[in-house]
Scaffold this motif. Structure first.
Motif, PDB file in Angstrom:
ATOM      1  N   LEU A  30       7.004   7.922  -1.492  1.00  0.00           N
ATOM      2  CA  LEU A  30       7.011   7.290  -0.043  1.00  0.00           C
ATOM      3  C   LEU A  30       6.583   8.034   0.579  1.00  0.00           C
ATOM      4  CD1 LEU A  30       8.615   5.067   1.728  1.00  0.00           C
ATOM      5  CD2 LEU A  30       9.594   7.039   1.924  1.00  0.00           C
ATOM      6  N   TYR A  33       7.055   5.769   6.455  1.00  0.00           N
ATOM      7  CA  TYR A  33       7.324   4.339   6.578  1.00  0.00           C
ATOM      8  C   TYR A  33       8.300   4.105   8.428  1.00  0.00           C
ATOM      9  CZ  TYR A  33      11.944   6.550   7.666  1.00  0.00           C
ATOM     10  OH  TYR A  33      13.297   7.295   8.888  1.00  0.00           O
ATOM     11  N   GLU A  34       8.338   2.913   8.290  1.00  0.00           N
ATOM     12  CA  GLU A  34       8.096   2.844   9.331  1.00  0.00           C
ATOM     13  C   GLU A  34       9.510   1.231   9.726  1.00  0.00           C
ATOM     14  OE1 GLU A  34       4.749   0.226  10.794  1.00  0.00           O
ATOM     15  OE2 GLU A  34       3.407   2.169  11.064  1.00  0.00           O
ATOM     16  N   ARG A  45       8.998  -1.206   6.751  1.00  0.00           N
ATOM     17  CA  ARG A  45       7.703  -0.903   5.833  1.00  0.00           C
ATOM     18  C   ARG A  45       7.172   0.348   5.243  1.00  0.00           C
ATOM     19  NH1 ARG A  45       1.951  -3.640   8.183  1.00  0.00           N
ATOM     20  NH2 ARG A  45       0.916  -3.706   6.600  1.00  0.00           N
ATOM     21  N   LEU A  46       7.554   0.199   4.000  1.00  0.00           N
ATOM     22  CA  LEU A  46       7.561   1.350   3.425  1.00  0.00           C
ATOM     23  C   LEU A  46       5.985   1.619   3.081  1.00  0.00           C
ATOM     24  CD1 LEU A  46      10.876   1.545   0.850  1.00  0.00           C
ATOM     25  CD2 LEU A  46      10.057   2.463   3.293  1.00  0.00           C
ATOM     26  N   PHE A  47       4.973   3.029   3.058  1.00  0.00           N
ATOM     27  CA  PHE A  47       3.860   3.281   2.722  1.00  0.00           C
ATOM     28  C   PHE A  47       3.910   4.696   1.994  1.00  0.00           C
ATOM     29  CE2 PHE A  47       4.205   2.081   7.095  1.00  0.00           C
ATOM     30  CZ  PHE A  47       2.588   1.113   7.102  1.00  0.00           C
ATOM     31  N   SER A  48       2.793   3.992   0.586  1.00  0.00           N
ATOM     32  CA  SER A  48       3.009   4.191  -0.630  1.00  0.00           C
ATOM     33  C   SER A  48       2.034   5.573  -0.480  1.00  0.00           C
ATOM     34  CB  SER A  48       2.465   3.847  -1.794  1.00  0.00           C
ATOM     35  OG  SER A  48       2.375   4.128  -2.848  1.00  0.00           O
ATOM     36  N   TRP A  53      -1.973   0.808   0.357  1.00  0.00           N
ATOM     37  CA  TRP A  53      -0.360   0.111  -0.251  1.00  0.00           C
ATOM     38  C   TRP A  53       0.948   0.354   0.224  1.00  0.00           C
ATOM     39  CZ3 TRP A  53       4.659   0.408  -1.863  1.00  0.00           C
ATOM     40  CH2 TRP A  53       5.363  -0.792  -3.182  1.00  0.00           C
ATOM     41  N   THR A  54       1.315  -0.830   0.575  1.00  0.00           N
ATOM     42  CA  THR A  54       2.101  -1.140   1.692  1.00  0.00           C
ATOM     43  C   THR A  54       4.215  -2.589   0.531  1.00  0.00           C
ATOM     44  OG1 THR A  54       2.031  -2.610   3.303  1.00  0.00           O
ATOM     45  CG2 THR A  54       1.716  -0.150   3.959  1.00  0.00           C
ATOM     46  N   LYS A  56       7.129  -4.321   2.512  1.00  0.00           N
ATOM     47  CA  LYS A  56       7.917  -5.274   3.797  1.00  0.00           C
ATOM     48  C   LYS A  56       9.013  -5.343   3.220  1.00  0.00           C
ATOM     49  CE  LYS A  56       5.100  -6.183   7.495  1.00  0.00           C
ATOM     50  NZ  LYS A  56       3.791  -7.478   7.693  1.00  0.00           N
TER      51      LYS A  56
END
Length: 109
Positions: A30, A33-34, A45-48, A53-54, A56
Motif C-alpha cells: 500500500l 489510499y483515498e 481506493r487503494l494504490f499499490s 495500479w489501484t 476499489k
C-alpha cells in the motif's frame, strides 16, 4: 492481521495488503489510499506502490495486512522489496504528511 476496510489508516501505508476481490486474491504494498462517498456508498481506493495500479473496495470489505516482506497468508514473498537506504537519489524534504494533507480543498464558488 485481518480487519475491516473502515479501520484502514495512515499507519498502514507501506504494509503488505491482501484482498479477496471477486474470488481473486490480490496482494500488493500500500502506497496510499483515498476514501470517498459515491452515490451514498462509502468506497476506498487503494494504490499499490508498483506502477499506477489501484483497486476499489466498498465498505464492509475485509483486508489482511502486515509489515512489508511476506503477504498476510505467509506463503509468498512480495516481489520488489524496498530499496536499500542510500540507493535512491536525494530529493528535497517534504513537509510531514497528515491524513488531512491528502484531502482536496473544497471547490470555491
Amino acid at each position: 492481521m485481518e480487519m475491516a476496510i473502515e479501520d484502514l489508516g495512515p499507519q498502514h501505508i507501506g504494509m503488505a495488503m491482501e484482498v479477496d476481490k471477486d474470488g481473486t486474491l490480490v496482494g500488493f504494498r500500500l502506497s496510499r489510499y483515498e476514501r470517498s462517498l459515491v452515490d451514498g456508498v462509502q468506497q476506498w481506493r487503494l494504490f499499490s506502490d508498483q506502477s499506477a495500479w489501484t483497486i476499489k473496495l466498498p465498505a464492509g470489505t475485509r483486508i489482511r495486512c502486515q509489515p512489508f516482506g511476506l503477504v498476510a497468508s505467509g506463503t509468498h514473498p512480495i516481489v520488489g522489496a524496498p530499496p536499500a537506504p542510500g540507493t535512491m537519489p536525494a530529493v528535497a524534504a517534504e513537509a510531514p504528511r497528515t491524513p488531512e494533507s491528502w484531502l482536496s480543498p473544497a471547490p470555491q464558488g
